[in-house]
Design a protein around this motif. Structure first.
Motif, mmCIF file in Angstrom:
data_model
loop_
_atom_site.group_PDB
_atom_site.id
_atom_site.type_symbol
_atom_site.label_atom_id
_atom_site.label_comp_id
_atom_site.label_asym_id
_atom_site.label_seq_id
_atom_site.Cartn_x
_atom_site.Cartn_y
_atom_site.Cartn_z
ATOM 1 N N ILE A 15 0.800 -1.228 0.000
ATOM 2 C CA ILE A 15 0.000 0.000 0.000
ATOM 3 C C ILE A 15 0.832 1.276 0.000
ATOM 4 O O ILE A 15 0.316 2.345 -0.316
ATOM 5 C CB ILE A 15 -0.987 0.010 1.178
ATOM 6 N N LYS A 16 2.090 1.203 0.371
ATOM 7 C CA LYS A 16 2.943 2.392 0.294
ATOM 8 C C LYS A 16 4.398 1.945 0.264
ATOM 9 O O LYS A 16 4.706 0.788 0.552
ATOM 10 C CB LYS A 16 2.689 3.314 1.479
ATOM 11 N N LYS A 17 5.261 2.847 -0.069
ATOM 12 C CA LYS A 17 6.663 2.465 -0.183
ATOM 13 C C LYS A 17 7.249 2.133 1.187
ATOM 14 O O LYS A 17 6.738 2.569 2.223
ATOM 15 C CB LYS A 17 7.468 3.566 -0.873
ATOM 16 N N THR A 33 8.321 7.520 4.351
ATOM 17 C CA THR A 33 6.985 8.091 4.620
ATOM 18 C C THR A 33 6.896 8.690 6.016
ATOM 19 O O THR A 33 5.960 9.431 6.323
ATOM 20 C CB THR A 33 5.902 7.001 4.492
ATOM 21 N N GLY A 34 7.847 8.345 6.881
ATOM 22 C CA GLY A 34 7.797 8.848 8.255
ATOM 23 C C GLY A 34 6.885 8.033 9.152
ATOM 24 O O GLY A 34 6.746 8.335 10.343
ATOM 25 N N THR A 35 6.244 7.021 8.604
ATOM 26 C CA THR A 35 5.363 6.160 9.407
ATOM 27 C C THR A 35 5.850 4.723 9.315
ATOM 28 O O THR A 35 6.785 4.426 8.580
ATOM 29 C CB THR A 35 3.907 6.225 8.909
ATOM 30 N N ALA A 36 5.205 3.842 10.032
ATOM 31 C CA ALA A 36 5.633 2.448 10.047
ATOM 32 C C ALA A 36 5.451 1.825 8.673
ATOM 33 O O ALA A 36 4.535 2.170 7.930
ATOM 34 C CB ALA A 36 4.830 1.680 11.088
ATOM 35 N N ARG A 37 6.322 0.890 8.356
ATOM 36 C CA ARG A 37 6.204 0.196 7.074
ATOM 37 C C ARG A 37 4.938 -0.663 7.071
ATOM 38 O O ARG A 37 4.512 -1.173 8.097
ATOM 39 C CB ARG A 37 7.454 -0.660 6.850
ATOM 40 N N ALA A 38 4.337 -0.817 5.921
ATOM 41 C CA ALA A 38 3.109 -1.611 5.794
ATOM 42 C C ALA A 38 3.082 -2.277 4.436
ATOM 43 O O ALA A 38 3.317 -1.628 3.419
ATOM 44 C CB ALA A 38 1.880 -0.729 5.968
ATOM 45 N N GLY A 39 2.783 -3.572 4.428
ATOM 46 C CA GLY A 39 2.818 -4.296 3.175
ATOM 47 C C GLY A 39 1.465 -4.794 2.712
ATOM 48 O O GLY A 39 1.321 -5.222 1.573
ATOM 49 N N SER A 40 0.435 -4.749 3.576
ATOM 50 C CA SER A 40 -0.849 -5.313 3.178
ATOM 51 C C SER A 40 -1.995 -4.579 3.851
ATOM 52 O O SER A 40 -1.926 -4.267 5.042
ATOM 53 C CB SER A 40 -0.916 -6.808 3.541
ATOM 54 N N ILE A 41 -3.042 -4.304 3.080
ATOM 55 C CA ILE A 41 -4.236 -3.657 3.625
ATOM 56 C C ILE A 41 -4.994 -4.620 4.542
ATOM 57 O O ILE A 41 -5.878 -4.223 5.306
ATOM 58 C CB ILE A 41 -5.142 -3.176 2.460
ATOM 59 N N SER A 64 -3.697 -6.305 6.968
ATOM 60 C CA SER A 64 -3.072 -6.363 8.286
ATOM 61 C C SER A 64 -4.078 -5.981 9.378
ATOM 62 O O SER A 64 -4.963 -5.141 9.175
ATOM 63 C CB SER A 64 -1.881 -5.419 8.331
ATOM 64 N N GLY A 65 -3.916 -6.556 10.535
ATOM 65 C CA GLY A 65 -4.838 -6.299 11.636
ATOM 66 C C GLY A 65 -4.792 -4.879 12.178
ATOM 67 O O GLY A 65 -5.694 -4.478 12.926
ATOM 68 N N VAL A 66 -3.783 -4.107 11.821
ATOM 69 C CA VAL A 66 -3.708 -2.736 12.327
ATOM 70 C C VAL A 66 -4.600 -1.789 11.524
ATOM 71 O O VAL A 66 -4.805 -0.646 11.928
ATOM 72 C CB VAL A 66 -2.256 -2.215 12.322
ATOM 73 N N PHE A 67 -5.113 -2.249 10.390
ATOM 74 C CA PHE A 67 -5.976 -1.402 9.562
ATOM 75 C C PHE A 67 -7.444 -1.800 9.714
ATOM 76 O O PHE A 67 -7.772 -2.973 9.940
ATOM 77 C CB PHE A 67 -5.582 -1.505 8.078
ATOM 78 N N GLY A 101 -10.887 -3.067 8.793
ATOM 79 C CA GLY A 101 -11.259 -4.059 7.794
ATOM 80 C C GLY A 101 -10.249 -5.165 7.625
ATOM 81 O O GLY A 101 -10.459 -6.084 6.844
ATOM 82 N N GLY A 102 -9.140 -5.080 8.365
ATOM 83 C CA GLY A 102 -8.129 -6.118 8.283
ATOM 84 C C GLY A 102 -8.482 -7.319 9.139
ATOM 85 O O GLY A 102 -9.509 -7.342 9.822
ATOM 86 N N GLY A 103 -7.629 -8.325 9.099
ATOM 87 C CA GLY A 103 -7.862 -9.532 9.888
ATOM 88 C C GLY A 103 -7.663 -9.277 11.371
ATOM 89 O O GLY A 103 -7.006 -8.313 11.771
ATOM 90 N N ARG A 104 -8.247 -10.113 12.177
ATOM 91 C CA ARG A 104 -8.111 -9.952 13.621
ATOM 92 C C ARG A 104 -6.831 -10.631 14.091
ATOM 93 O O ARG A 104 -6.535 -11.768 13.722
ATOM 94 C CB ARG A 104 -9.308 -10.555 14.338
ATOM 95 N N MET A 105 -6.085 -9.935 14.919
ATOM 96 C CA MET A 105 -4.843 -10.493 15.445
ATOM 97 C C MET A 105 -5.123 -11.278 16.722
ATOM 98 O O MET A 105 -5.834 -10.816 17.610
ATOM 99 C CB MET A 105 -3.843 -9.367 15.750
ATOM 100 N N PHE A 106 -4.580 -12.485 16.792
ATOM 101 C CA PHE A 106 -4.732 -13.359 17.967
ATOM 102 C C PHE A 106 -6.199 -13.605 18.313
ATOM 103 O O PHE A 106 -6.592 -13.642 19.477
ATOM 104 C CB PHE A 106 -3.996 -12.768 19.178
ATOM 105 N N GLY A 107 -7.022 -13.742 17.296
ATOM 106 C CA GLY A 107 -8.439 -14.006 17.514
ATOM 107 C C GLY A 107 -8.694 -15.447 17.913
ATOM 108 O O GLY A 107 -7.794 -16.291 17.900
ATOM 109 N N PRO A 108 -9.939 -15.760 18.284
ATOM 110 C CA PRO A 108 -10.257 -17.131 18.699
ATOM 111 C C PRO A 108 -10.199 -18.113 17.535
ATOM 112 O O PRO A 108 -10.539 -17.777 16.405
ATOM 113 C CB PRO A 108 -11.689 -17.008 19.230
ATOM 114 N N ARG A 109 -9.751 -19.305 17.829
ATOM 115 C CA ARG A 109 -9.713 -20.387 16.849
ATOM 116 C C ARG A 109 -10.474 -21.581 17.416
ATOM 117 O O ARG A 109 -10.546 -21.744 18.640
ATOM 118 C CB ARG A 109 -8.264 -20.810 16.587
ATOM 119 N N PRO A 110 -11.049 -22.419 16.551
ATOM 120 C CA PRO A 110 -11.741 -23.607 17.060
ATOM 121 C C PRO A 110 -10.813 -24.452 17.924
ATOM 122 O O PRO A 110 -9.649 -24.669 17.570
ATOM 123 C CB PRO A 110 -12.139 -24.360 15.782
ATOM 124 N N ARG A 111 -11.335 -24.897 19.074
ATOM 125 C CA ARG A 111 -10.516 -25.713 19.961
ATOM 126 C C ARG A 111 -11.417 -26.556 20.851
ATOM 127 O O ARG A 111 -12.607 -26.299 20.993
ATOM 128 C CB ARG A 111 -9.613 -24.843 20.836
#
Length: 209
Positions: free
Chosen positions: A64-66, A70-78, A80-83, A85-95
């Motif tokens: 999404i950006k170089k 940019t002066g901000t953290a590097r980012a390679g995918s929209i 990512s859980g920090v954005f 609409g992104g995926g949830r980080m450390f979310g629940p999994r079937p167990r």
């Protein structure tokens, strides 16, 4: 340990039931009770919870950006859980939440639960009874006679009795089980445990092995 036997009208029959001290009057092991209740509740969990992670989100894989400048953290995918609409980080999994306990501990837990209830005077012994047909009002009349209509009650039968079971099924505050279905959770969850005479021998046999 002698306990008066009541009839379905709540009156003393004049007979006494002899409850084994090895089952109803032991020194309770609170940790065994805790573990058995914890296992019962864990076994009720389906464990089917699931949230989407970044690899399962629909979206572009474009960077999404170089990388620098940019002066901000590097980012390679929209995705990512920090954005948003992104995926949830450390979310629940079937167990599977279940875990094992040995038979001796479970037996100790049930005896401890019964001993706690006996010490609180929360065990009633009722003579064996049956209904001609399944009718909720018949079972409600028994609860009123025993002054249990506003309490959580657990009725323990010696064997399966379809008419009594079906008569109680619509009542939220009362449960009917057989001696073989007795569990620590059900004992502790009830305000009053009602043992039918025919169930006592089976309970003591199962818990004295």
């Amino acid at each position: 340990m002698k306990v008066a036997v009541l009839d379905i009208n709540g009156k003393d029959t004049g007979r006494k039931a002899d409850l084994s001290k090895d089952v109803f009057a032991i020194e309770p092991n609170n940790h065994a009770v805790y573990l058995d209740v914890k296992q019962y509740l864990a076994n009720q969990r389906q464990g089917t919870h699931k949230s989407k992670e970044r690899g399962e989100i629909a979206g572009s894989t474009r960077k999404i950006k170089k990388q620098k400048g940019t002066g901000t953290a590097r980012a390679g995918s929209i995705k990512s859980g920090v954005f948003k609409g992104g995926g949830r980080m450390f979310g629940p999994r079937p167990r599977n939440y279940s875990f094992k306990l040995n038979k001796n501990l479970k037996r100790l837990a049930r005896k401890s639960a019964l001993s706690i209830k006996a010490g609180e005077q929360s065990i009633t012994v009722l003579e064996d009874f049956n209904f001609d047909a399944p009718k909720t009002k018949n079972f409600t009349a028994v609860l009123k006679a025993l002054e249990l209509d506003n309490k959580k009650s657990l009725f323990v039968l010696g064997g399966s009795n379809n008419n009594v079971y079906l008569s109680s099924r619509n009542l939220k505050g009362s449960e009917v089980i057989t001696a073989s279905e007795l569990s620590t959770y059900k004992i502790m969850n009830a305000n009053q445990v009602v043992l039918l005479e025919g169930a006592i021998e089976g309970i003591e046999t199962n818990l004295s092995k």
